[in-house]
Design an enzyme around this catalytic site. Structure first.
Site, PDB file in Angstrom:
ATOM      1  CB  CYS A 180      -0.902   0.012   1.214  1.00  0.00           C
ATOM      2  SG  CYS A 180       0.059  -0.074   2.718  1.00  0.00           S
ATOM      3  CB  CYS A 194       1.683  -5.174 -27.726  1.00  0.00           C
ATOM      4  SG  CYS A 194       0.435  -5.977 -28.678  1.00  0.00           S
ATOM      5  CG  ASP A 210      14.771  39.037 -34.913  1.00  0.00           C
ATOM      6  OD1 ASP A 210      14.554  40.167 -34.440  1.00  0.00           O
ATOM      7  OD2 ASP A 210      15.901  38.623 -35.208  1.00  0.00           O
TER       8      ASP A 210
HETATM    9  P1  ADP Z   1      17.596  43.699 -34.698  1.00  0.00           P
HETATM   10  O1  ADP Z   1      17.889  42.219 -34.569  1.00  0.00           O
HETATM   11  O2  ADP Z   1      16.171  43.952 -35.066  1.00  0.00           O
HETATM   12  O3  ADP Z   1      18.550  44.384 -35.596  1.00  0.00           O
HETATM   13  P2  ADP Z   1      19.043  44.464 -32.307  1.00  0.00           P
HETATM   14  O4  ADP Z   1      18.537  44.612 -30.921  1.00  0.00           O
HETATM   15  O5  ADP Z   1      20.027  43.388 -32.570  1.00  0.00           O
HETATM   16  O6  ADP Z   1      17.770  44.319 -33.233  1.00  0.00           O
HETATM   17  O7  ADP Z   1      19.713  45.853 -32.740  1.00  0.00           O
HETATM   18  C1  ADP Z   1      18.958  47.049 -32.660  1.00  0.00           C
HETATM   19  C2  ADP Z   1      19.673  48.158 -33.397  1.00  0.00           C
HETATM   20  O8  ADP Z   1      20.827  48.561 -32.684  1.00  0.00           O
HETATM   21  C3  ADP Z   1      20.175  47.800 -34.761  1.00  0.00           C
HETATM   22  O9  ADP Z   1      19.172  47.965 -35.740  1.00  0.00           O
HETATM   23  C4  ADP Z   1      21.311  48.796 -34.948  1.00  0.00           C
HETATM   24  O10 ADP Z   1      20.800  50.031 -35.378  1.00  0.00           O
HETATM   25  C5  ADP Z   1      21.865  48.972 -33.562  1.00  0.00           C
HETATM   26  N1  ADP Z   1      23.044  48.138 -33.322  1.00  0.00           N
HETATM   27  C6  ADP Z   1      23.135  47.091 -32.505  1.00  0.00           C
HETATM   28  N2  ADP Z   1      24.371  46.562 -32.502  1.00  0.00           N
HETATM   29  C7  ADP Z   1      25.092  47.305 -33.370  1.00  0.00           C
HETATM   30  C8  ADP Z   1      26.459  47.285 -33.799  1.00  0.00           C
HETATM   31  N3  ADP Z   1      27.339  46.382 -33.370  1.00  0.00           N
HETATM   32  N4  ADP Z   1      26.836  48.219 -34.687  1.00  0.00           N
HETATM   33  C9  ADP Z   1      25.976  49.102 -35.141  1.00  0.00           C
HETATM   34  N5  ADP Z   1      24.706  49.199 -34.767  1.00  0.00           N
HETATM   35  C10 ADP Z   1      24.243  48.323 -33.885  1.00  0.00           C
HETATM   36 MG    MG Z   2      18.766  40.423 -33.950  1.00  0.00          MG
END
Ligand code: ADP
Ligand code: MG
Length: 808
Positions: free
Chosen positions: A53, A128, A504
């Site tokens: 049990c 089975c 995305d």
């Molecule tokens: P997504 O994937 O939509 O591009 P993120 O959050 O990765 O979004 O990036 C948002 C924004 O930040 C990008 O569109 C860009 O303008 C800027 N960004 C991010 N990382 C970089 C980087 N390493 N150099 C230049 N711009 C950047």
């Molecule tokens: Mg991204």
């Protein structure tokens, strides 16, 4: 008989224990060598017998924990197992003695040698699987066992040899083989054997039936029928014996009882018909199920079994299992790639459809990854092996698919619970029907006994039990062949109910390979500007960074000496060059630092509305210049969005960290209905939540790495480009192997169809059961009709589910 919830639970508990056990066994080995005390918290597991049990378990638990030196006691009543943690290894020796005082027997478990997988053949009904499971559990050398009817796989943790396991399985009437890839490959090449037993039993039945119209003596007719029963019923009877022995009430038991009962009351014809129809139904079901199981085996057969390996003196042909890492394979045009690897020489286009489902071949050059099972279409290639045969992408897909097929969908769990109650109730009802009415003076014993037998047959909800799993296995198999990994029935059901999809932007809707379109300097020359940008971006993983670096490389612009590199999530990146802090990122990054962008706002707007993303480069004091970057929307994206609309997804939303202008333009180009722009990574999660709060089931599609939180928040997380990244393959709910959306519409349609078919199956099996039940009481239902309604319905349900295999 179906597994009850408790059994389910016990099965997982025992696996857990078995795992603990393996982990512990290494510790205890170590102890034995060093002759030392066990580490505090050492745990050993025991098999406990005599607990009849659930409360015995808690008695034992409480009692034992009071003993000195014992740290923890966990008793699992359902599994008959106990895990004890103690400070001192000596205590483990004494445990069986202690347990005896409570009136039970405890026996230390030997460490599980291995959790092995076997392929079981000959299981022709879902009950089975449960019977085999119970039978194997009864063996003292078996720690835990799980048998899946739809895939034909048995997972077992044991201390036996392969031969012993196979023998034990044979006892309950099935055949087992270790499920190595190699064995499965062989299996897939063999066809299903016809079942002569069913034919012989049918012939004898026919002889008897014809004989009953001729002058041959009645006893001879009975002999024919009896022979038909014995020959056709031997296998079910043997299974029934083991089922009863392990106290389960499965359909073999019910059918055999019905056949014996019929013979007892002199209804030999009925008895023989029951046996034959049951055997026939099972044989047909078995064949169909085998076809479903083949859907995965066909994937296994995609990969060649030999590879041509380059050697110092020329080439040699090797079995893929003997190839080592870093060997160089030679793959000629028209041949399949034998193992995953990296191209070291040669250019070609590869048809990756077997893995990714992509309709177009993909161009590859040295440095690119190629996958086992894909077809080299044009050029000769030299490929360095990067993964061994059990570890290739296709092997992992097969493994994940098999795991997925064994996971229970919510509907199935519900049905199993229902079946677990239904069968015993109808069984008891059948016994009552045999006894009560004749006792109360309504009609003759024989008549009610017969009705009771018919009711017994109706007590197996076979069609209902397989209504869901076969559909799920078929759908998941179909998806896998199209380069889509659905990680279980749950996700298939969810995908069928999705109303909105969030994408995305970067890399999902767009190519993800942006290019620099324009460089605008405000102070220095453009070369200095690009050089500073390159320095910062060299340490960033963002696709935009890649665009800047490629642009600089094409123009032979070198980077500077930088330090203190860091990413500013969702905005940009920074580095220190010559003692000055430099930034590259969205213009907003600079306005947030208090730098006015008024003088360039107009140009920014124009460029953004054209679909460019702007990377402003500068210091804390001023902006040095702008680099415009543009990503292209893929044709396949536009087509897929269109098809998703046709499939009836009412809302498609683009999520991006990019600016409003670019977002708007991209949204229009791709055809999505809505977009959310300027999102910080954490805002993507709130965007998904917002969609959910509008009352929709939301799927999120992303690359699976940067978007992990949003993928996890969504009702369904879909990752793209699974063939390239293991993490994406393992974390998302659904994985598109290709790096594009081509197969998403098919996946959604397939899931919807699966839901429809599951519903049809459930209703159909319930209605046939109900009809059979209602026909019993007026006495319309004969035994053979009852069997036909049972096995026939099961067969129809299987065939209906198999439509999912073929869906295009
Ligand atoms: P997504 O994937 O939509 O591009 P993120 O959050 O990765 O979004 O990036 C948002 C924004 O930040 C990008 O569109 C860009 O303008 C800027 N960004 C991010 N990382 C970089 C980087 N390493 N150099 C230049 N711009 C950047
Ligand atoms: Mg991204």
């Amino acid at each position: 008989m179906q597994k009850t919830e408790q059994e389910e639970k016990s099965a997982c508990c025992s696996t857990e224990i078995a795992q603990e056990q393996t982990a512990v066994s290494c510790c205890s080995n170590k102890d034995a060598q060093t002759e030392q005390l066990a580490d505090p918290g050492d745990i050993k597991t025991y098999k406990v017998t005599g607990m009849d049990c659930p409360s015995c378990a808690s008695t034992l638990e409480k009692g034992l924990s009071k003993r000195e030196g014992i740290q923890s006691v966990k008793v699992n009543y359902a599994a008959g197992k106990m895990a004890v943690g103690a400070v001192n290894a000596d205590i483990f020796e004494a445990i069986p003695g202690y347990v005896k005082k409570f009136g039970f027997e405890a026996e230390p478990e030997r460490p599980a040698r291995d959790a092995r997988v076997y392929q079981v053949s000959g299981m022709d009904c879902s009950s089975c699987a449960a019977t085999l499971e119970k039978h194997m559990t009864g063996n003292p050398g078996v720690q835990s066992v799980r048998v899946n009817f739809s895939t034909g796989k048995m997972h077992i943790a044991h201390t036996l040899t392969d031969e012993q396991v196979i023998k034990e399985v044979q006892k309950s009437g099935f055949d087992a083989k270790p499920a190595t890839l190699r064995n499965q490959k062989k299996e897939a090449q063999q066809s299903v054997k016809p079942l002569p037993i069913t034919t012989i039993s049918g012939l004898l039945l026919a002889l008897g039936f014809i004989g009953s119209f001729t002058a041959i003596p009645d006893w001879l007719v009975t002999v024919f029928y009896a022979a038909a029963i014995v020959i056709g019923g031997y296998k079910p009877a043997r299974s029934a014996f083991y089922a009863v022995k392990s106290r389960s009430l499965d359909m073999n038991v019910l059918m055999v009882t019905a056949a014996i009962g019929a013979a007892l009351i002199g209804e030999w014809f009925e008895g023989a018909t029951v046996v034959w129809l049951f055997a026939l139904g099972n044989a047909l079901q078995n064949r169909s199920i085998e076809r479903t199981r083949d859907s995965i085996r066909s994937l296994i057969n995609l990969t060649p079994s030999e590879a041509v390996i380059k050697t110092a003196g020329g080439t040699v042909v090797k079995d893929v299992e003997d190839v080592s890492l870093n060997d160089i394979m030679i793959v000629k045009p028209g041949e399949k790639i034998p193992l995953d690897g990296e191209i070291t020489a040669g250019l070609s286009s590869l048809n990756q459809a077997p893995i990714t489902g992509e309709s177009l071949p993909v161009d590859k050059e040295p440095g690119d990854t190629v996958y086992a099972g894909t077809v080299n279409e044009s050029g000769s290639l030299e490929v360095k092996v990067t993964r061994l045969s059990e570890d290739t992408t296709i092997a992992r897909i097969i493994h994940l698919v098999e795991e997925a097929q064994e996971k229970k969908a919510p509907t199935q769990a519900f049905i199993d619970r229902f079946a677990a109650v239904y069968t015993p109730i109808v069984f008891v009802l059948a016994l009552l029907v045999m006894v009560i009415p004749p006792l109360a003076g309504f009609g003759a014993w024989g008549e009610w006994f017969y009705r009771g037998l018919a009711l017994l047959v109706v007590a197996c909800p076979c069609a209902l039990v397989i209504s869901t799993p076969v559909a799920i296995v078929s759908a998941i198999g179909n998806a896998a062949r199209n380069g889509v990994l659905i990680k279980g029935g749950t996700f298939l059901e969810k995908a069928g109910a999705i109303k909105a999809i969030a994408f995305d932007k970067t890399g999902t809707l767009t190519e993800g390979k942006p290019k620099v379109t324009q460089v605008i300097t405000l102070q220095d020359d453009s070369e200095t500007l690009v050089s500073i940008a390159k320095t910062i971006e060299e340490h960033s993983t963002h696709p935009i960074a890649q665009a800047v670096i490629s642009y600089a490389n094409e123009r032979n612009i070198a980077s500077k000496l930088g330090s203190d590199f860091s990413a500013i999530a969702g905005k940009g990146a920074t580095a220190v060059i010559d003692g000055t802090e430099y930034f590259a990122g969205k213009p907003k990054l600079f306005s947030e630092m208090g730098i006015s962008t008024a003088h360039i706002d107009e140009r920014i707007d124009v460029l953004q509305n054209e679909g460019n993303t702007l990377v402003a480069v500068g210091t804390r004091d001023h902006i040095l210049g702008l680099i415009a970057v543009a990503d292209t929307v893929r044709d396949i994206t536009v087509r897929s969005i269109e098809k998703l609309k046709q499939a009836g997804i009412s809302e498609m939303v683009m999520l991006t960290g990019d600016n409003e202008g670019t977002a708007k333009k991209m949204a229009a180009e791709t055809g999505v209905d809505r977009y959310f722009s300027e999102l910080m990574p954490e805002d993507k999660v709130s965007a998904v939540k917002k969609l959910q709060s509008e009352g929709k089931q939301v799927a999120m599609v992303g690359d699976g790495i940067n978007d992990a939180p949003a993928l996890a928040t969504a009702d369904l997380g879909i990752a793209m480009g699974g063939a390239g990244t293991d993490t994406a393959m393992e974390t998302a709910d659904i994985v598109l192997m290709a790096d594009n959306l081509e197969k998403l519409p098919h996946t959604i349609r397939l899931s919807r169809k699966a839901l429809t078919i599951i519903k049809q199956n459930i209703w159909f099996s319930l209605i046939t059961k109900l009809a059979a039940l209602m026909l019993i009481f007026p006495g319309f239902l004969t035994l053979w009709m009852a069997v036909l309604s049972d096995t026939g319905a099961a067969l129809i349900v299987i065939l209906n589910s198999m439509r999912l295999l073929r869906m295009k």
